[in-house]
Design a protein around this motif. Structure first.
Motif, PDB file in Angstrom:
ATOM      1  N   ASP A   1       0.832  -1.192   0.000  1.00 55.79           N
ATOM      2  CA  ASP A   1       0.000   0.000   0.000  1.00 55.79           C
ATOM      3  C   ASP A   1       0.873   1.250   0.000  1.00 55.79           C
ATOM      4  O   ASP A   1       0.502   2.285   0.546  1.00 55.79           O
ATOM      5  CB  ASP A   1      -0.941   0.004   1.213  1.00 55.79           C
ATOM      6  N   GLY A   2       2.034   1.151  -0.612  1.00 52.73           N
ATOM      7  CA  GLY A   2       2.885   2.315  -0.785  1.00 52.73           C
ATOM      8  C   GLY A   2       2.306   3.241  -1.849  1.00 52.73           C
ATOM      9  O   GLY A   2       1.177   3.057  -2.306  1.00 52.73           O
ATOM     10  N   SER A   3       3.075   4.205  -2.264  1.00 50.47           N
ATOM     11  CA  SER A   3       2.566   5.206  -3.205  1.00 50.47           C
ATOM     12  C   SER A   3       2.154   4.603  -4.537  1.00 50.47           C
ATOM     13  O   SER A   3       1.276   5.126  -5.226  1.00 50.47           O
ATOM     14  CB  SER A   3       3.620   6.288  -3.437  1.00 50.47           C
ATOM     15  N   THR A   4       2.758   3.468  -4.915  1.00 50.51           N
ATOM     16  CA  THR A   4       2.461   2.870  -6.219  1.00 50.51           C
ATOM     17  C   THR A   4       1.370   1.803  -6.168  1.00 50.51           C
ATOM     18  O   THR A   4       0.925   1.324  -7.207  1.00 50.51           O
ATOM     19  CB  THR A   4       3.731   2.241  -6.812  1.00 50.51           C
ATOM     20  N   LYS A   5       0.924   1.382  -4.962  1.00 47.74           N
ATOM     21  CA  LYS A   5      -0.144   0.373  -4.836  1.00 47.74           C
ATOM     22  C   LYS A   5       0.129  -0.805  -5.771  1.00 47.74           C
ATOM     23  O   LYS A   5      -0.496  -0.959  -6.818  1.00 47.74           O
ATOM     24  CB  LYS A   5      -1.511   0.973  -5.177  1.00 47.74           C
ATOM     25  N   GLU A   6       1.049  -1.672  -5.397  1.00 46.32           N
ATOM     26  CA  GLU A   6       1.479  -2.723  -6.320  1.00 46.32           C
ATOM     27  C   GLU A   6       1.615  -4.068  -5.630  1.00 46.32           C
ATOM     28  O   GLU A   6       1.630  -4.166  -4.403  1.00 46.32           O
ATOM     29  CB  GLU A   6       2.824  -2.333  -6.945  1.00 46.32           C
ATOM     30  N   VAL A   7       1.704  -5.101  -6.461  1.00 42.80           N
ATOM     31  CA  VAL A   7       2.041  -6.442  -5.996  1.00 42.80           C
ATOM     32  C   VAL A   7       3.525  -6.649  -6.243  1.00 42.80           C
ATOM     33  O   VAL A   7       4.028  -6.408  -7.350  1.00 42.80           O
ATOM     34  CB  VAL A   7       1.206  -7.524  -6.710  1.00 42.80           C
ATOM     35  N   LEU A   8       4.234  -7.070  -5.206  1.00 45.62           N
ATOM     36  CA  LEU A   8       5.655  -7.348  -5.293  1.00 45.62           C
ATOM     37  C   LEU A   8       5.888  -8.849  -5.259  1.00 45.62           C
ATOM     38  O   LEU A   8       5.079  -9.602  -4.711  1.00 45.62           O
ATOM     39  CB  LEU A   8       6.396  -6.700  -4.115  1.00 45.62           C
ATOM     40  N   GLU A   9       6.979  -9.277  -5.842  1.00 44.14           N
ATOM     41  CA  GLU A   9       7.403 -10.671  -5.739  1.00 44.14           C
ATOM     42  C   GLU A   9       8.716 -10.715  -4.967  1.00 44.14           C
ATOM     43  O   GLU A   9       9.631  -9.928  -5.231  1.00 44.14           O
ATOM     44  CB  GLU A   9       7.555 -11.300  -7.117  1.00 44.14           C
ATOM     45  N   VAL A  10       8.800 -11.620  -4.005  1.00 48.71           N
ATOM     46  CA  VAL A  10      10.000 -11.790  -3.197  1.00 48.71           C
ATOM     47  C   VAL A  10      10.558 -13.175  -3.466  1.00 48.71           C
ATOM     48  O   VAL A  10       9.888 -14.187  -3.228  1.00 48.71           O
ATOM     49  CB  VAL A  10       9.705 -11.618  -1.697  1.00 48.71           C
ATOM     50  N   SER A  11      11.780 -13.220  -3.974  1.00 44.59           N
ATOM     51  CA  SER A  11      12.451 -14.482  -4.284  1.00 44.59           C
ATOM     52  C   SER A  11      13.472 -14.780  -3.190  1.00 44.59           C
ATOM     53  O   SER A  11      14.375 -13.970  -2.933  1.00 44.59           O
ATOM     54  CB  SER A  11      13.147 -14.390  -5.649  1.00 44.59           C
ATOM     55  N   LEU A  12      13.321 -15.920  -2.524  1.00 38.04           N
ATOM     56  CA  LEU A  12      14.221 -16.307  -1.443  1.00 38.04           C
ATOM     57  C   LEU A  12      15.421 -17.085  -1.978  1.00 38.04           C
ATOM     58  O   LEU A  12      15.316 -17.823  -2.965  1.00 38.04           O
ATOM     59  CB  LEU A  12      13.481 -17.169  -0.419  1.00 38.04           C
ATOM     60  N   ASP A  13      16.553 -16.926  -1.305  1.00 42.27           N
ATOM     61  CA  ASP A  13      17.747 -17.658  -1.717  1.00 42.27           C
ATOM     62  C   ASP A  13      17.595 -19.165  -1.517  1.00 42.27           C
ATOM     63  O   ASP A  13      18.249 -19.959  -2.201  1.00 42.27           O
ATOM     64  CB  ASP A  13      18.962 -17.175  -0.922  1.00 42.27           C
ATOM     65  N   ARG A  14      16.720 -19.551  -0.584  1.00 47.52           N
ATOM     66  CA  ARG A  14      16.467 -20.976  -0.327  1.00 47.52           C
ATOM     67  C   ARG A  14      15.170 -21.061   0.477  1.00 47.52           C
ATOM     68  O   ARG A  14      14.694 -20.056   1.009  1.00 47.52           O
ATOM     69  CB  ARG A  14      17.622 -21.607   0.461  1.00 47.52           C
ATOM     70  N   PRO A  15      14.580 -22.235   0.584  1.00 48.25           N
ATOM     71  CA  PRO A  15      13.383 -22.375   1.415  1.00 48.25           C
ATOM     72  C   PRO A  15      13.683 -22.017   2.868  1.00 48.25           C
ATOM     73  O   PRO A  15      14.811 -22.178   3.338  1.00 48.25           O
ATOM     74  CB  PRO A  15      13.022 -23.861   1.264  1.00 48.25           C
ATOM     75  N   LEU A  16      12.675 -21.551   3.568  1.00 52.97           N
ATOM     76  CA  LEU A  16      12.844 -21.202   4.979  1.00 52.97           C
ATOM     77  C   LEU A  16      13.225 -22.429   5.799  1.00 52.97           C
ATOM     78  O   LEU A  16      12.688 -23.520   5.593  1.00 52.97           O
ATOM     79  CB  LEU A  16      11.552 -20.604   5.531  1.00 52.97           C
ATOM     80  N   ASP A  17      14.163 -22.225   6.744  1.00 56.75           N
ATOM     81  CA  ASP A  17      14.577 -23.322   7.610  1.00 56.75           C
ATOM     82  C   ASP A  17      14.800 -22.852   9.047  1.00 56.75           C
ATOM     83  O   ASP A  17      15.348 -23.594   9.867  1.00 56.75           O
ATOM     84  CB  ASP A  17      15.846 -23.996   7.068  1.00 56.75           C
TER      85      ASP A  17
END
Length: 279
Positions: free
Chosen positions: A203-219
């Motif tokens: 809900d920032g100024s651009t109102k957008e969907v972001l994609e977050v790419s992780l270096d590896r699965p959560l552990d």
């Protein structure tokens, strides 16, 4: 016979032509990264659906809104509910209290309707905001977020599903956080698309969907997340003014992404849910 200099020049020209031809062929056959395509729009009451949504395995949806806070939790001081998630039949909700609160809370509702609550005492520098709950695909880790401009997402052992999570009544500790390679603004919700990728509504100024790419699965240990912009969320309404981006959900079984947008007053009584598919 051509002089040696002319022969070398001719060979260089032939090599350059072959290289350009290969590059041209590669450009012609390269496949562009798939993008999100809008597929539909629905509307829900903002009282019961403006804060977020989540999909069950059967495709049914659970919504959360201002009126979704149960009376007993509201009486206990938990006045705000965030974007939920559903994992292995359990519904995970993120709660926060008013100013001055020193804890945040997650509620887990079992398939039979029984609800269990888990509180987390704020760590040094942690904001009281609890905008969303998102469970990793393996059911072991609960991702949450604060508010404002942040360079991290929080990670907790998922109550009920992770054997390392404490029992109700004990403090739910943070595990290794997701450190983002660039700051994000006003994250309202996130959901996993697979073990190493999340979609998040900003809900920032651009109102957008972001994609977050992780270096590896959560552990449970720190992990890096790389942020890219997926698309701007449409702002459509007969009312003019400021829109608010809200929750997001990815239905893995059906490949459907949904994101919410609350229109300006007086149209804000109804929340718009926009659907997308990738490819």
């Amino acid at each position: 016979m051509k002089p040696p200099t002319q022969r070398r020049t001719r060979r260089q020209l032939l090599t350059l032509a072959a290289t350009l031809g290969a590059l041209s062929l590669g450009a012609g056959t390269a496949t562009a990264a798939p993008t999100w395509t809008e597929t539909g729009t629905a509307r829900v009451s903002s009282l019961t659906g403006s804060q977020g949504l989540a999909s069950h395995a059967d495709g049914s949806l659970v919504y959360r809104g201002l009126a979704s806070v149960p009376l007993d939790l509201r009486t206990a001081g938990w006045s705000h509910i965030g974007d939920p998630d559903v994992a292995q039949g359990y519904t995970f909700d993120a709660y926060q209290g008013g100013d001055g609160t020193t804890k945040k809370m997650f509620a887990v509702t079992a398939p039979d309707g029984r609800r269990t609550t888990y509180e987390h005492t704020l760590d040094q520098g942690e904001l009281l905001n609890n905008s969303f709950a998102s469970v990793s695909p393996d059911g072991q880790w609960l991702v949450a977020g604060e508010w404002g401009t942040m360079n991290r997402l929080q990670v907790f052992p998922a109550p009920v599903l992770n054997p390392s999570a404490p029992t109700p009544g004990a403090n739910l500790p943070q595990a290794g956080q997701i450190s983002l390679n660039k700051p994000v603004d006003n994250i309202q919700g996130c959901d996993f698309t697979d073990a190493t990728h999340l979609v998040c509504s900003s809900d920032g100024s651009t109102k957008e969907v972001l994609e977050v790419s992780l270096d590896r699965p959560l552990d449970g240990s720190p992990v890096a997340g790389h942020v890219t912009s997926a698309f701007a969320i449409p702002q459509r309404s007969i009312c003019s003014g400021t829109f608010e981006a809200e929750g997001v959900d990815y239905d893995t079984a059906r490949g459907t992404l949904r994101v919410e947008m609350v229109p300006p007053s007086p149209c804000l009584v109804t929340t718009t849910v926009i659907s997308y598919r990738k490819g």
